[in-house]
Design an enzyme around this catalytic site. Structure first.
Site, mmCIF file in Angstrom:
data_model
loop_
_atom_site.group_PDB
_atom_site.id
_atom_site.type_symbol
_atom_site.label_atom_id
_atom_site.label_comp_id
_atom_site.label_asym_id
_atom_site.label_seq_id
_atom_site.Cartn_x
_atom_site.Cartn_y
_atom_site.Cartn_z
ATOM 1 C CD GLU A 139 15.081 -23.211 -23.854
ATOM 2 O OE1 GLU A 139 15.063 -23.737 -23.793
ATOM 3 O OE2 GLU A 139 14.386 -22.117 -23.856
ATOM 4 C CB CYS B 247 13.361 -24.369 -26.792
ATOM 5 S SG CYS B 247 12.773 -23.370 -26.174
ATOM 6 C CB THR C 254 -1.023 -10.747 14.482
ATOM 7 O OG1 THR C 254 -2.057 -10.757 15.002
ATOM 8 C CG2 THR C 254 0.100 -11.869 14.811
ATOM 9 C CG MET D 55 -3.454 -3.132 19.712
ATOM 10 S SD MET D 55 -2.067 -3.780 20.288
ATOM 11 C CE MET D 55 -2.284 -3.465 22.182
ATOM 12 C CG LEU E 149 -7.213 -18.377 6.310
ATOM 13 C CD1 LEU E 149 -7.938 -19.742 5.768
ATOM 14 C CD2 LEU E 149 -7.556 -17.616 4.771
#
Length: 375
Positions: A52, A84, A161, A163, A305
């Site tokens: 603003e 503001c 994801t 080897m 995780l």
């Protein structure tokens, strides 16, 4: 033109702060008089002028009798900058159109009330959903005390994801990796685990050149990098400690051997809380990050995780990059989740599916989060 048209412009301005305003919300403002924009601005960084103020400075005397379009309720309290709402009143604005009420309890309707008490015509709810989505992390932090959690994963078309040896670079192409850099840039914190550091030795920082973001160097910032190391397996030789930026190490108990970093490299903070066995309290960690002002958190980690975050119901958004390659049945799975019966399955809603280079980017939200997402 309609209110929606001017508010859409204000939202475009607000999005310019996507990667720079943390811990503040992203806000844009457009001031219109006699059907023309006389002032506009966006909040660039915490501690700097709000949207603003930028717009009012541009409008000058033309703000008197004008309409201000603001993507978030104008603040009504003294923080690092003056309110503001008071600035809009002092400028003589006749009408204010707001998109969404501020979830900050220090504001929460008080900004709109202050404007109305001053005789200003206030309309709220214009393009509300778009404005809320732009600041979803901030809104959630204010309402539930923890940030929005975005989990990023990359896999082959057979759901692998890496080897069996842990080798994983690179499954996806350069365009997908650029997208990940952009996700890091908009995040307040990036979380990884000890296993990922031991296997990949990542830096976890934002590489702005690779991200290809048009952000002035003075506004570029690195997210807090968070390492979850419940058994103190990571030492000072890990690469992330030799890249500048602050780091938080989360463990189950006070760390015995502190991390040594080169002077001026950044601060290293420590946090600990045990949940059960050798598990770090993930919910407690997220609340701690919320207390630190983190609005959005990106989790980049391995199957264990990642599965723990999902199992705990802590993931708000799942982003999976799928590469057109096969890694085979001996390769590592996408997630480690202990599910044995069909009634335990975790359902998700599709939010977006698109091509990113030669990879597929899929964005999903958990079904249980749809009804009560804090609106």
């Amino acid at each position: 033109m309609t209110d929606e048209v001017w508010m859409a412009r204000a939202l475009q301005l607000a999005e310019k702060g996507l990667c720079t305003t943390s811990p503040n919300p992203r806000v844009g403002c457009v001031i219109v008089r006699d059907g023309e924009i006389v002032g506009e601005g966006w909040h660039q960084q915490a501690g700097g002028p709000h949207a603003e103020v930028h717009a009012l400075r541009m409008a000058g005397d033309k703000a008197r009798g004008a309409t201000a379009y603001v993507t978030l309720e104008p603040c009504s309290h003294h923080g690092r900058t003056p309110p503001c709402a008071e600035a809009l009143i002092a400028a003589g604005v006749k009408r204010v159109v707001g998109a969404v009420e501020d979830a900050n309890p220090q504001v929460a309707g008080q900004g709109f009330a202050l404007l109305r008490d001053a005789g200003i015509d206030v309309t709220s709810g214009c393009l509300r959903d778009q404005a809320w989505a732009l600041n979803e992390g901030f809104m959630l932090r204010m309402s539930r005390g923890r940030p929005l959690v975005r989990l990023k994963l990359a896999m082959s078309i057979d759901g692998r994801t890496a080897m069996a040896s842990g080798e994983s670079q690179w499954i996806t192409g350069p365009e997908a990796r650029r997208d990940v850099q952009r996700m890091r840039a908009r995040s307040c914190a990036v979380i990884t685990g000890a296993n990922s550091v031991m296997l990949d030795d990542p830096s976890m920082n934002v590489r702005f050149r690779e991200a290809d973001l048009d952000i002035p160097e003075t506004l570029q910032r690195q997210p807090l990098r968070v390492l979850i190391d419940g058994r103190e397996r990571i030492g000072s030789d890990a690469r992330l400690f030799h890249v500048s930026g602050d780091i938080l190490i989360a463990g189950r108990q006070p760390r015995i051997k502190p991390i040594e970093r080169t002077q001026n490299m950044g601060q290293t903070h420590y946090w600990h809380a045990s949940q059960s066995g050798d598990q770090v309290d993930l919910g407690g960690l997220l609340r701690h990050l919320g207390d630190r002002g983190c609005n959005e958190v990106l989790v980049e980690t391995g199957a264990n995780l990642a599965g723990a975050f999902i199992a705990a119901g802590l993931v708000d958004e799942l982003v999976i990059f799928c590469a057109p390659t096969l890694l085979g049945s001996e390769a590592r799975p996408l997630l480690s989740l202990r599910l044995s019966q069909m009634n335990q399955q975790l359902r998700w809603h599709w939010q977006d599916v698109r091509m990113t280079g030669n990879d597929l980017r899929m964005t999903l939200r958990p079904v249980k989060a749809e009804a009560g997402k804090g609106r």
